[in-house]
Design a protein around this motif. Sequence first.
Motif, mmCIF file in Angstrom:
data_model
loop_
_atom_site.group_PDB
_atom_site.id
_atom_site.type_symbol
_atom_site.label_atom_id
_atom_site.label_comp_id
_atom_site.label_asym_id
_atom_site.label_seq_id
_atom_site.Cartn_x
_atom_site.Cartn_y
_atom_site.Cartn_z
ATOM 1 N N ASN A 37 0.824 -1.212 0.000
ATOM 2 C CA ASN A 37 0.000 0.000 0.000
ATOM 3 C C ASN A 37 0.857 1.260 0.000
ATOM 4 N N TYR A 38 1.979 1.223 0.712
ATOM 5 C CA TYR A 38 2.893 2.367 0.717
ATOM 6 C C TYR A 38 3.410 2.641 -0.690
ATOM 7 N N PHE A 39 3.938 1.599 -1.343
ATOM 8 C CA PHE A 39 4.506 1.787 -2.679
ATOM 9 C C PHE A 39 3.444 2.167 -3.702
ATOM 10 N N LYS A 40 2.232 1.666 -3.531
ATOM 11 C CA LYS A 40 1.146 2.001 -4.463
ATOM 12 C C LYS A 40 0.874 3.505 -4.455
ATOM 13 N N GLU A 41 1.041 4.138 -3.310
ATOM 14 C CA GLU A 41 0.871 5.589 -3.220
ATOM 15 C C GLU A 41 2.151 6.337 -3.578
ATOM 16 N N ALA A 42 3.299 5.799 -3.144
ATOM 17 C CA ALA A 42 4.567 6.521 -3.304
ATOM 18 C C ALA A 42 5.078 6.510 -4.744
ATOM 19 N N ILE A 43 4.879 5.427 -5.458
ATOM 20 C CA ILE A 43 5.460 5.330 -6.804
ATOM 21 C C ILE A 43 4.971 6.442 -7.725
ATOM 22 N N PRO A 44 3.647 6.647 -7.878
ATOM 23 C CA PRO A 44 3.240 7.736 -8.791
ATOM 24 C C PRO A 44 3.532 9.131 -8.242
ATOM 25 N N ARG A 45 3.612 9.248 -6.938
ATOM 26 C CA ARG A 45 3.837 10.564 -6.328
ATOM 27 C C ARG A 45 5.314 10.924 -6.265
ATOM 28 N N ASP A 46 6.153 9.981 -5.840
ATOM 29 C CA ASP A 46 7.550 10.289 -5.528
ATOM 30 C C ASP A 46 8.563 9.738 -6.528
ATOM 31 N N TYR A 47 8.234 8.651 -7.191
ATOM 32 C CA TYR A 47 9.209 7.989 -8.049
ATOM 33 C C TYR A 47 9.033 8.347 -9.525
ATOM 34 N N LEU A 48 7.850 8.088 -10.072
ATOM 35 C CA LEU A 48 7.656 8.254 -11.515
ATOM 36 C C LEU A 48 7.995 9.657 -12.018
ATOM 37 N N PRO A 49 7.615 10.720 -11.295
ATOM 38 C CA PRO A 49 7.945 12.058 -11.812
ATOM 39 C C PRO A 49 9.453 12.338 -11.885
ATOM 40 N N ASN A 50 10.251 11.550 -11.181
ATOM 41 C CA ASN A 50 11.693 11.795 -11.115
ATOM 42 C C ASN A 50 12.507 10.797 -11.925
ATOM 43 N N LEU A 51 11.845 9.970 -12.711
ATOM 44 C CA LEU A 51 12.510 8.943 -13.503
ATOM 45 C C LEU A 51 12.124 9.068 -14.965
ATOM 46 N N GLU A 52 12.975 8.548 -15.839
ATOM 47 C CA GLU A 52 12.588 8.359 -17.236
ATOM 48 C C GLU A 52 11.854 7.019 -17.275
ATOM 49 N N VAL A 53 10.594 7.057 -17.662
ATOM 50 C CA VAL A 53 9.783 5.840 -17.678
ATOM 51 C C VAL A 53 9.420 5.521 -19.120
ATOM 52 N N TYR A 54 9.699 4.296 -19.514
ATOM 53 C CA TYR A 54 9.437 3.851 -20.876
ATOM 54 C C TYR A 54 8.364 2.775 -20.865
ATOM 55 N N LEU A 55 7.376 2.948 -21.743
ATOM 56 C CA LEU A 55 6.299 1.973 -21.897
ATOM 57 C C LEU A 55 6.544 1.142 -23.140
ATOM 58 N N ILE A 56 6.277 -0.149 -23.021
ATOM 59 C CA ILE A 56 6.269 -1.003 -24.208
ATOM 60 C C ILE A 56 4.804 -1.300 -24.504
ATOM 61 N N THR A 57 4.417 -1.106 -25.761
ATOM 62 C CA THR A 57 3.007 -1.195 -26.122
ATOM 63 C C THR A 57 2.768 -2.179 -27.255
ATOM 64 N N GLU A 58 1.535 -2.617 -27.322
ATOM 65 C CA GLU A 58 1.053 -3.402 -28.455
ATOM 66 C C GLU A 58 -0.345 -2.891 -28.746
ATOM 67 N N ASN A 59 -0.572 -2.459 -29.956
ATOM 68 C CA ASN A 59 -1.861 -1.862 -30.333
ATOM 69 C C ASN A 59 -2.253 -0.737 -29.372
ATOM 70 N N ASP A 60 -1.295 0.125 -29.066
ATOM 71 C CA ASP A 60 -1.474 1.283 -28.183
ATOM 72 C C ASP A 60 -1.848 0.918 -26.752
#
Length: 93
Positions: A37-60
Amino acid sequence: MSHPIRLANAEDYPRIMEIWESAVKATHDFLAEEDFNYFKEAIPRDYLPNLEVYLITENDDAKGFASVADGNLEMLFIHNDTRGKGYGKELYQ
């Protein structure tokens, strides 16, 4: 077969967290509920904005993501529904 990989933005965070939750629930049975539960809240708030995040997609549709900071791989998660299909290997290259 290669799949499109693109840089994620804040609009992608909900899907990123769906992927994260699916992967963690399938592979991280050692993670306590309070830590989950901690990481579920912290990742989008504290981690993702400070990292280069790459998505791999198929059919968008994002199937997985990797994040990088200072040239180091920080996270790599593949949705549980698509694990074992090579998405992680493509992201890691």
